[in-house]
Design a protein around this motif. Structure first.
Motif: not given
Length: 1010
Positions: A883, A886, A825
């Motif tokens: 996630q 991100i 990330a």
């Protein structure tokens, strides 16, 4: 417009291709709807119905017919978050692999190096073999790895006592990759046998991990057992078909008799048809006809036909199992030779298994007979599997050899026939046994086959032609090259066991899946309606043209996703919703330029032509930067983020095509038909037309505001920090739904007491649904730890009296994989900023543009991070750093630079043509911002509308994700107007631009007023 005929052709071609790809989804949905109606709520009946339809033609195009199985493989599949099921990441234990290659040495330094490498692997991006080499060198600087790996088994790979450490490490790298490949093939085969619809299994390149998605799975324990069980490779002696056929007849008679007793209404005429003709040929002809008739009716889906029912009553076994028969010299049917005793359709294998496992049949199958299925069907068209008969031998009634005798196996080519084959090499102990076994099999009449079995499934059963003395033998058959590679991998798997363990898993219950589907559909439909209404509301008839392009755009996205075999996830739907907003951007750019051209007094035809021409550079620059971010997301992302990245990239391509070409074709057609074309209403025609704000003059105020916001953000980030999602922190997360609303503090207190460690408890959508994350036993990922955590969870949850609950979904992430996701990330964000800055530098040829853009998007990223840190726990929804966040922050960066590039393009244009007077850079920049202000605000509002819809209606699962993009769009709009362009002017230096006269078609600039 040049090439209009070619563009029309492409539009029609792409439309037909997309419709064809999506048609398979429509067909499968119809079949599955019929299955639901037939089953009336019984899942077993529904599965049986779909199994029976696997090979039935359900889609007829006239020139081609397709079975349900064929259509199912080509439908637009739904991801776990939409359908429910299980997502698993398997990690191959390279530590045990290396230990096995070294004959499980007891050397203290060697084993300590393995332990240290495993510990370092949790925080390092280096591969395990390299870490092991470094640790061994630290512990034993003068030691040689060859001391441990120079053995008979490794000699085949040229490893000896003189091999250098580099040679050994290269060997271990090669064997590690090979072990992962073998594990991949084994897991893929197990999953195929599990019977999951549309499973997805893929290697995570550069790691020792394998990602597995199993939609629709509800039996998690069975999946864990299936995936984590050690592969068992064995060699079995086989029976000849002629030896087993009498047993099959006996089983058939016993089943028929049992059915007769169980059905008092059974026709008394259904006597044993196998006794009507005492000759083998007669019996085979009768059974063959019965089996063929039964299969024909079954393939037609006529499971209720009288003929089929009679066949099942008279010959229950042979109604679904075709004996292995062939043509004799006289043309009559005779029993075929070899270990194959019958052929069964895939849909009937479960029925055969139930027959063989019943008490009546188990009692008549001798202990020295074992019946096993083939690993693959004879052909994909018929889905017909082979049934083999193998012979348990020895004191333990088992195989004649196990897989640990294999030292090497590789795919090869027969030099005489040029056909693919497998060359197998055994160690010295195996070679001795293999010589005895092969001699006995070759001497038999007819010659015997040896079955190669992995996990109780027959991969191959080659007939032994001659005694094999040296332990090296070739396996030939009806193989493709891929078959020989798979078989070689299977053979090697027995020698180098590399246990696989689950390091990450996510379980989504079907209830949550259906809620996600509803939320996704609702947000998509509402978002589409909002965009369509707004475009007509603001741009009049031109808005209608843009709407046609948006509808085409969504259609193309769905069609391309289906044709690529992509899996549609909830973030993927978010990508579609976002694309609907950004797709309008290109139309807005074009329409704003057309309005400018019309304001200069040009006719509608010329204004449209010039509008498209002048808008094209901005459109391409803005969309390419977004596409670059999509590529980075695709490369660094995992799981659902890949779906979002795929949708985003496809959406950019299709929106460019529809906005530039389809709208142009429609405008050309309207001009040809003398239809009136309007790009505004009287009230919207002058919106921000003469905007003349002093953005540059007041820039220092906005610099101060931005610095203050960034400072607050940085302080919050380093003091309060973030609430890390489970995929960043590691641990286990559960979604729990109570019957009634619960007190959050009571649940938290109960769970902390049960776990003996602080766990995170948050409401998830409604007051009766919770998201619970615990680091309890974070370093342990085995089944025992999973059960212990679940027991503690239930202990804490059950203390809420009078309020029942259910665990809707769960997710587990090991600390190693959590660290890898975090590192990826961080890299993806940094790499995105660098790539965008480089693109700006290449495209605009001035470093000032690049630096200004980099500062602008860094500003957006820092403030967005600060908001997620500052407001975590304050806002009534999850602001976890995971996630999805991100993906959101990268999307925000892409939009921010998209907006900035449009302003930069106008600055570059003005610097090139407005040089009649001694104008300063600041004057040109301020004018460029004002001229693009209408486009900036309209595009931002459009995207804000659709993201607000996604935030409200998209569901709790992606509320944090949509919130991040919503705030990011506002930040990106602010930075592109108030920061990026003024910073460019300051970096450039406020000097006059002198040059050629103004173009006669270009309006003169006037000094901006503060």
């Amino acid at each position: 417009m040049q090439g209009k005929g070619l563009i029309n052709f492409f539009v029609i071609l792409i439309s037909i291709a997309c419709l064809y790809s999506l048609s398979f989804t429509f067909v499968t949905r119809k079949v599955e709807s019929d299955a639901v109606a037939y089953a009336k709520g019984d899942p077993a009946k529904e599965r049986a119905y779909l199994d029976s339809m696997a090979t039935v033609d359900v889609y007829n195009l006239g020139f081609a017919k397709f079975s349900y199985q064929y259509c199912k493989e080509r439908e637009l599949a739904l991801g776990l978050d939409l359908k429910g099921g299980m997502n698993v990441t398997m990690e191959i234990s390279l530590k045990e692999l290396i230990s096995n290659l070294a004959d499980n040495t007891k050397d203290e330094n060697f084993n300590k190096a393995l332990d240290n490498a495993e510990a370092r692997g949790k925080d390092s991006q280096k591969d395990f073999v390299s870490l092991f080499g470094e640790e061994f060198k630290k512990l034993n600087p003068n030691g040689k790895l060859a001391t441990f790996f120079a053995n008979k088994d490794n000699a085949v790979n040229n490893i000896n006592s003189n091999s250098s450490d580099a040679d050994i490490l290269n060997f271990l790298q090669k064997e590690s990759g090979s072990a992962i490949d073998r594990s991949f093939n084994i897991l893929r085969t197990r999953i195929d046998k599990f019977g999951v619809t549309s499973p997805n299994i893929q290697r995570q390149q550069g790691t020792n991990r394998i990602l597995i998605e199993l939609p629709g799975v509800s039996d998690e324990q069975r999946v864990r057992k299936l995936l984590q069980g050690s592969a068992k490779l064995e060699f079995w002696e086989t029976y000849d078909n002629t030896e087993i056929f009498p047993l099959l007849e006996n089983i058939n008679r016993t089943l028929a008799s049992t059915l007769k007793k169980n059905d008092a209404k059974s026709d008394t005429a259904t006597s044993d048809s196998t006794s009507k003709d005492s000759t083998q040929a007669g019996r085979l002809a009768s059974l063959g006809g019965t089996a063929n008739k039964a299969k024909t009716d079954s393939l037609k889906g006529d499971s209720s036909s009288l003929a089929l029912q009679q066949a099942k009553n008279q010959n229950p076994l042979f109604a679904v199992l075709s004996p292995n028969v062939g043509q004799g010299a006289q043309g009559q049917q005779v029993l075929g030779q070899g270990p194959v005793v019958g052929y069964v359709l895939q849909k009937d294998t479960a029925l055969i298994n139930s027959y063989f496992s019943s008490a009546e049949i188990k009692s008549i199958i001798p202990g020295n007979v074992k019946l096993l299925w083939s690993v693959k069907p004879v052909s994909k068209e018929t889905k017909m599997f082979q049934l083999f008969a193998v012979k348990p031998t020895g004191l333990d009634a088992g195989p004649v050899l196990t897989g640990n005798v294999i030292s090497d196996a590789r795919a090869d080519v027969d030099q005489r026939t040029n056909n693919p084959q497998v060359e197998m090499v055994m160690n010295s102990e195996g070679a001795r046994e293999w010589r005895k076994i092969s001699a006995a099999a070759a001497a038999a009449n007819p010659k015997k086959a040896i079955a190669i079995v992995l996990d109780n499934t027959v991969y191959s059963a080659p007939t032994v032609q001659d005694e094999i003395a040296n332990g090296i033998s070739s396996i030939t058959g009806n193989f493709t090259f891929e078959d020989t590679q798979d078989l070689a991998n299977v053979l090697k798997a027995g020698r180098l066991p590399a246990p696989a363990k689950i390091v990450e898993e996510a379980i989504v219950g079907p209830t949550l899946g259906q809620a996600a589907i509803d939320a996704g559909i609702n947000s998509s439909v509402i978002g589409l309606v909002v965009v369509l209404v707004f475009m007509i509301f603001y741009y009049n008839r031109a808005g209608l043209v843009a709407n046609i392009a948006v509808v085409f755009n969504v259609f193309f996205i769905m069609g391309i996703l289906a044709s690529l075999g992509a899996v549609l996830t909830l973030p993927g739907i978010a990508g579609i919703v976002l694309t609907m907003g950004t797709a309008v951007d290109a139309n807005v750019l074009i329409y704003e330029r057309i309005r400018e051209e019309l304001a200069m007094g040009k006719g509608i035809r010329q204004a449209i032509s010039d509008g498209y021409k002048h808008a094209l550079p901005s459109i391409l620059d803005s969309q390419i930067t977004t596409f670059l971010v999509g590529i980075i997301l695709y490369l660094f992302g995992t799981g659902p983020i890949l779906g979002f990245a795929t949708t985003l990239m496809i959406g950019i391509i299709t929106s460019l095509f529809t906005a530039i070409f389809i709208t142009r074709i429609i405008f050309e057609w309207m001009i040809k038909k003398d239809m009136k074309i309007t790009v505004s209403y009287p009230w919207s025609d002058h919106t921000m037309k003469n905007a003349n704000f002093g953005f540059f003059t007041n820039r220092k105020k906005f610099y101060g505001l931005s610095v203050a916001l960034m400072l607050i953000s940085v302080i919050s980030i380093f003091t309060k920090g973030f609430s890390l999602g489970v995929d960043f922190s590691g641990g286990r997360t559960y979604t729990v739904k109570y019957e009634k609303a619960v007190n959050l503090e009571d649940v938290r207190e109960n769970l902390n007491g049960a776990f003996g460690i602080t766990s995170e408890v948050k409401t998830f959508g409604t007051e009766n649904q919770l998201r619970i994350t615990t680091p309890f036993l974070i370093d342990q990922t085995d089944d025992a730890a999973d059960k212990q955590v679940l027991d503690k969870l239930n202990e804490g949850l059950s203390k809420i009296q009078g309020n029942s609950y259910q665990i809707v979904s769960s997710q587990k992430v090991g600390p190693t994989i959590a660290n890898d996701i975090k590192i990826s990330a961080i890299y993806s964000v940094i790499f995105s900023i660098i790539v965008i800055a480089l693109y700006i530098l290449i495209r605009f040829r001035k470093w000032q543009y690049s630096i200004a853009a980099a500062i602008s998007i860094a500003h957006d990223a820092i403030i967005l991070l600060g908001i997620f840190s500052l407001f975590d726990g304050i806002l009534p929804f999850s602001l976890d750093m995971d996630q999805h966040f991100i993906a959101a922050i990268l999307t925000v960066l892409a939009y921010s630079i998209n907006d900035t590039v449009v302003v930069f393009d106008r600055i570059r244009e003005y610097l090139g043509i407005h040089r009649a007077k001694d104008e300063t850079i600041s004057h040109v920049v301020n004018t460029a911002i004002n001229r693009t202000l209408s486009r900036t605000i309209i595009t931002s509002l459009t995207i804000i509308f659709v993201m607000a819809v996604l935030f409200i209606f998209g569901g709790e699962v992606i509320r944090g994700f949509s919130f991040a993009i919503l705030i990011g769009i506002i930040l990106g709009t602010y930075s592109s107007i108030f920061l990026a362009a003024p910073i460019f002017a300051d970096l450039q230096g406020d000097e006059p631009e002198k040059a050629k006269e103004l173009d006669v078609n270009t309006s003169k600039l006037k000094p901006a007023k503060a």
